[in-house]
Write a protein that holds these residues in place. Structure first.
Motif, PDB file in Angstrom:
ATOM      1  N   MET A  25       1.773 -21.229 -15.314  1.00 25.84           N
ATOM      2  CA  MET A  25       1.713 -22.187 -14.207  1.00 25.84           C
ATOM      3  C   MET A  25       1.859 -21.476 -12.866  1.00 25.84           C
ATOM      4  SD  MET A  25       5.478 -23.978 -14.542  1.00 25.84           S
ATOM      5  CE  MET A  25       5.014 -25.216 -13.353  1.00 25.84           C
ATOM      6  N   ALA A  26       1.398 -22.143 -11.818  1.00 24.87           N
ATOM      7  CA  ALA A  26       1.614 -21.684 -10.451  1.00 24.87           C
ATOM      8  C   ALA A  26       1.993 -22.899  -9.607  1.00 24.87           C
ATOM      9  CB  ALA A  26       0.365 -21.029  -9.888  1.00 24.87           C
ATOM     10  N   ILE A  27       2.882 -22.686  -8.639  1.00 19.51           N
ATOM     11  CA  ILE A  27       3.291 -23.764  -7.736  1.00 19.51           C
ATOM     12  C   ILE A  27       2.977 -23.326  -6.314  1.00 19.51           C
ATOM     13  CG2 ILE A  27       5.198 -25.183  -6.902  1.00 19.51           C
ATOM     14  CD1 ILE A  27       6.559 -24.762  -9.588  1.00 19.51           C
ATOM     15  N   LEU A  28       2.145 -24.105  -5.646  1.00 17.63           N
ATOM     16  CA  LEU A  28       1.714 -23.801  -4.288  1.00 17.63           C
ATOM     17  C   LEU A  28       2.400 -24.764  -3.322  1.00 17.63           C
ATOM     18  CD1 LEU A  28      -2.095 -23.444  -5.060  1.00 17.63           C
ATOM     19  CD2 LEU A  28      -0.378 -21.635  -5.004  1.00 17.63           C
ATOM     20  N   PRO A  29       3.081 -24.237  -2.311  1.00 18.02           N
ATOM     21  CA  PRO A  29       3.861 -25.099  -1.403  1.00 18.02           C
ATOM     22  C   PRO A  29       2.986 -25.973  -0.505  1.00 18.02           C
ATOM     23  CG  PRO A  29       3.839 -22.855  -0.585  1.00 18.02           C
ATOM     24  CD  PRO A  29       3.172 -22.810  -1.936  1.00 18.02           C
ATOM     25  N   ASN A  34       5.829 -26.716   9.586  1.00 24.13           N
ATOM     26  CA  ASN A  34       6.795 -25.690   9.184  1.00 24.13           C
ATOM     27  C   ASN A  34       7.914 -26.221   8.296  1.00 24.13           C
ATOM     28  OD1 ASN A  34       5.485 -23.631  10.694  1.00 24.13           O
ATOM     29  ND2 ASN A  34       6.484 -24.360  12.561  1.00 24.13           N
ATOM     30  N   GLN A  35       7.726 -27.400   7.736  1.00 27.61           N
ATOM     31  CA  GLN A  35       8.712 -27.972   6.823  1.00 27.61           C
ATOM     32  C   GLN A  35       8.112 -28.106   5.430  1.00 27.61           C
ATOM     33  OE1 GLN A  35      11.965 -28.812   7.582  1.00 27.61           O
ATOM     34  NE2 GLN A  35      11.593 -27.909   9.603  1.00 27.61           N
ATOM     35  N   LEU A  36       8.806 -27.543   4.423  1.00 26.14           N
ATOM     36  CA  LEU A  36       8.359 -27.685   3.044  1.00 26.14           C
ATOM     37  C   LEU A  36       8.604 -29.115   2.588  1.00 26.14           C
ATOM     38  CD1 LEU A  36       7.400 -26.284   0.376  1.00 26.14           C
ATOM     39  CD2 LEU A  36       9.828 -25.986  -0.163  1.00 26.14           C
ATOM     40  N   ILE A  37       7.537 -29.807   2.184  1.00 26.53           N
ATOM     41  CA  ILE A  37       7.698 -31.201   1.767  1.00 26.53           C
ATOM     42  C   ILE A  37       7.358 -31.420   0.298  1.00 26.53           C
ATOM     43  CG2 ILE A  37       7.188 -32.031   4.088  1.00 26.53           C
ATOM     44  CD1 ILE A  37       4.456 -32.983   2.948  1.00 26.53           C
ATOM     45  N   GLY A  38       6.836 -30.385  -0.381  1.00 31.38           N
ATOM     46  CA  GLY A  38       6.479 -30.555  -1.787  1.00 31.38           C
ATOM     47  C   GLY A  38       5.659 -29.375  -2.271  1.00 31.38           C
ATOM     48  N   GLY A  39       4.977 -29.566  -3.386  1.00 35.46           N
ATOM     49  CA  GLY A  39       4.167 -28.484  -3.928  1.00 35.46           C
ATOM     50  C   GLY A  39       3.075 -29.018  -4.846  1.00 35.46           C
ATOM     51  N   VAL A  40       2.074 -28.195  -5.071  1.00 31.05           N
ATOM     52  CA  VAL A  40       0.986 -28.509  -5.995  1.00 31.05           C
ATOM     53  C   VAL A  40       1.149 -27.599  -7.217  1.00 31.05           C
ATOM     54  CG1 VAL A  40      -1.504 -28.497  -6.373  1.00 31.05           C
ATOM     55  CG2 VAL A  40      -0.571 -29.170  -4.144  1.00 31.05           C
ATOM     56  N   GLY A  41       1.228 -28.199  -8.396  1.00 31.13           N
ATOM     57  CA  GLY A  41       1.389 -27.427  -9.623  1.00 31.13           C
ATOM     58  C   GLY A  41       0.055 -27.228 -10.336  1.00 31.13           C
ATOM     59  N   LEU A  42      -0.208 -25.983 -10.748  1.00 27.20           N
ATOM     60  CA  LEU A  42      -1.401 -25.645 -11.531  1.00 27.20           C
ATOM     61  C   LEU A  42      -0.926 -25.208 -12.906  1.00 27.20           C
ATOM     62  CD1 LEU A  42      -3.254 -23.479  -8.826  1.00 27.20           C
ATOM     63  CD2 LEU A  42      -3.495 -25.935  -9.254  1.00 27.20           C
ATOM     64  N   SER A  50      -3.918 -17.200 -18.490  1.00 32.64           N
ATOM     65  CA  SER A  50      -2.818 -17.217 -17.523  1.00 32.64           C
ATOM     66  C   SER A  50      -3.376 -17.493 -16.138  1.00 32.64           C
ATOM     67  CB  SER A  50      -2.075 -15.873 -17.518  1.00 32.64           C
ATOM     68  OG  SER A  50      -1.451 -15.630 -18.758  1.00 32.64           O
ATOM     69  N   VAL A  51      -2.507 -17.926 -15.247  1.00 33.65           N
ATOM     70  CA  VAL A  51      -2.900 -18.125 -13.858  1.00 33.65           C
ATOM     71  C   VAL A  51      -3.199 -16.756 -13.247  1.00 33.65           C
ATOM     72  CG1 VAL A  51      -2.150 -18.896 -11.584  1.00 33.65           C
ATOM     73  CG2 VAL A  51      -1.541 -20.226 -13.603  1.00 33.65           C
ATOM     74  N   THR A  52      -4.363 -16.625 -12.623  1.00 28.97           N
ATOM     75  CA  THR A  52      -4.772 -15.355 -12.042  1.00 28.97           C
ATOM     76  C   THR A  52      -4.610 -15.368 -10.533  1.00 28.97           C
ATOM     77  OG1 THR A  52      -7.059 -16.056 -11.719  1.00 28.97           O
ATOM     78  CG2 THR A  52      -6.490 -15.105 -13.876  1.00 28.97           C
ATOM     79  N   LEU A  53      -4.694 -14.185  -9.938  1.00 30.66           N
ATOM     80  CA  LEU A  53      -4.600 -14.062  -8.487  1.00 30.66           C
ATOM     81  C   LEU A  53      -5.713 -14.845  -7.805  1.00 30.66           C
ATOM     82  CD1 LEU A  53      -3.304 -12.817  -5.982  1.00 30.66           C
ATOM     83  CD2 LEU A  53      -4.761 -10.788  -6.332  1.00 30.66           C
ATOM     84  N   GLU A  54      -6.903 -14.830  -8.398  1.00 30.74           N
ATOM     85  CA  GLU A  54      -8.031 -15.557  -7.816  1.00 30.74           C
ATOM     86  C   GLU A  54      -7.756 -17.062  -7.796  1.00 30.74           C
ATOM     87  OE1 GLU A  54      -8.264 -13.229 -10.078  1.00 30.74           O
ATOM     88  OE2 GLU A  54      -9.314 -11.626  -8.998  1.00 30.74           O
ATOM     89  N   MET A  55      -7.156 -17.563  -8.879  1.00 25.30           N
ATOM     90  CA  MET A  55      -6.809 -18.985  -8.920  1.00 25.30           C
ATOM     91  C   MET A  55      -5.833 -19.336  -7.799  1.00 25.30           C
ATOM     92  SD  MET A  55      -6.173 -19.661 -12.967  1.00 25.30           S
ATOM     93  CE  MET A  55      -7.426 -19.387 -14.216  1.00 25.30           C
ATOM     94  N   GLN A  60      -4.496 -21.715  -2.662  1.00 30.83           N
ATOM     95  CA  GLN A  60      -3.898 -21.617  -1.334  1.00 30.83           C
ATOM     96  C   GLN A  60      -4.848 -22.133  -0.255  1.00 30.83           C
ATOM     97  OE1 GLN A  60      -2.853 -17.433  -1.454  1.00 30.83           O
ATOM     98  NE2 GLN A  60      -0.666 -17.933  -1.602  1.00 30.83           N
ATOM     99  N   ILE A  61      -6.146 -21.849  -0.440  1.00 32.48           N
ATOM    100  CA  ILE A  61      -7.134 -22.372   0.519  1.00 32.48           C
ATOM    101  C   ILE A  61      -7.121 -23.899   0.510  1.00 32.48           C
ATOM    102  CG2 ILE A  61      -9.605 -22.547   1.015  1.00 32.48           C
ATOM    103  CD1 ILE A  61      -9.882 -19.683  -0.065  1.00 32.48           C
ATOM    104  N   VAL A  62      -7.052 -24.479  -0.712  1.00 35.39           N
ATOM    105  CA  VAL A  62      -7.043 -25.939  -0.845  1.00 35.39           C
ATOM    106  C   VAL A  62      -5.761 -26.529  -0.265  1.00 35.39           C
ATOM    107  CG1 VAL A  62      -7.041 -27.862  -2.473  1.00 35.39           C
ATOM    108  CG2 VAL A  62      -8.555 -25.906  -2.848  1.00 35.39           C
ATOM    109  N   THR A  63      -4.612 -25.909  -0.594  1.00 34.17           N
ATOM    110  CA  THR A  63      -3.344 -26.459  -0.092  1.00 34.17           C
ATOM    111  C   THR A  63      -3.229 -26.303   1.423  1.00 34.17           C
ATOM    112  OG1 THR A  63      -2.228 -24.377  -0.664  1.00 34.17           O
ATOM    113  CG2 THR A  63      -2.053 -26.198  -2.230  1.00 34.17           C
TER     114      THR A  63
END
Length: 211
Positions: A25-29, A34-42, A50-55, A60-63
């Motif tokens: 899994m990966a979690i993208l903030p 400048n305030q963390l309000i949640g995250g997107v889980g892959l 496995s989750v790759t660097l490209e993923m 990150q572009i989407v988030t």
């Protein structure tokens, strides 16, 4: 991370992820202003993937786009709320100005009171407004104007100990009183019964003084 091997995942979370069948899994903030309000889980379920660097980079572009869009949505919401408040303030100011003109134009006390009680329900979003005047020794009160008309106009009543008007007289404290008809101890039984009969739940009493 690898759910089974990553030391950053505590035991309870690891068990929950395993129960869901998550292998990697990966979690993208999600960050707004400048305030963390949640995250997107892959999440990946297959053991051989496995989750790759490209993923992560694509995620990150989407988030980043999510962050920007959320900021715009929240800014728009704040602007709409501010506009609504400003509109309400403008309406209230307009009503106050109209009321001030009518008060200044009044030729008699009754006309003055009638103008006030007709304007205040709409201005303050209340159901009824009335004006009571005290006699010289402050022992009796008379309803001299009300709106909407509820049958209380010209009603004369005794000022009993503990009633709101008696409180003003005794304490000399002229702060407005907010009264819960069912619970407030300021009301006498007679006053409470009268207000119940008219369906009144809450009352605000504002003193009138003449210099």
């Amino acid at each position: 991370p690898d759910v089974s091997a990553d030391e950053r995942i505590e035991a309870l979370s690891r068990k929950a992820f395993n129960d869901l069948g998550i292998h990697s899994m990966a979690i993208l903030p999600i960050v707004v202003q400048n305030q963390l309000i949640g995250g997107v889980g892959l999440d990946i379920y297959a053991q051989d993937r496995s989750v790759t660097l490209e993923m992560v980079e694509v995620g990150q572009i989407v988030t980043a786009q999510i962050n920007l869009s959320l900021q715009n949505v929240r800014l728009l919401k704040d602007l709409q709320a501010s506009a609504a408040r400003l509109s309400n303030q403008v309406d209230a100011l307009k009503t106050l100005n109209q009321l001030a003109s009518r008060i200044n134009a009044a030729q008699t006390e009754l006309e003055l009171f009638d103008n006030v009680v007709q304007a205040l329900p709409g201005l303050l979003n209340v159901d009824h407004c009335g004006v009571v005047l005290l006699n010289n020794d402050k022992s009796k009160g008379q309803v001299v104007s009300e709106f909407p008309f509820d049958g209380a106009n010209n009603l004369t009543f005794d000022i009993r100990e503990g009633d709101p008007l008696d409180t003003f007289v005794r304490t000399k404290d002229l702060s407005p009183l907010k009264i819960n008809v069912e619970e407030d101890k300021l009301l006498s039984d007679e006053s409470r019964a009268f207000l119940r009969g008219s369906g009144t739940k809450m009352v605000m009493v504002v003193p009138l003084t003449v210099l």
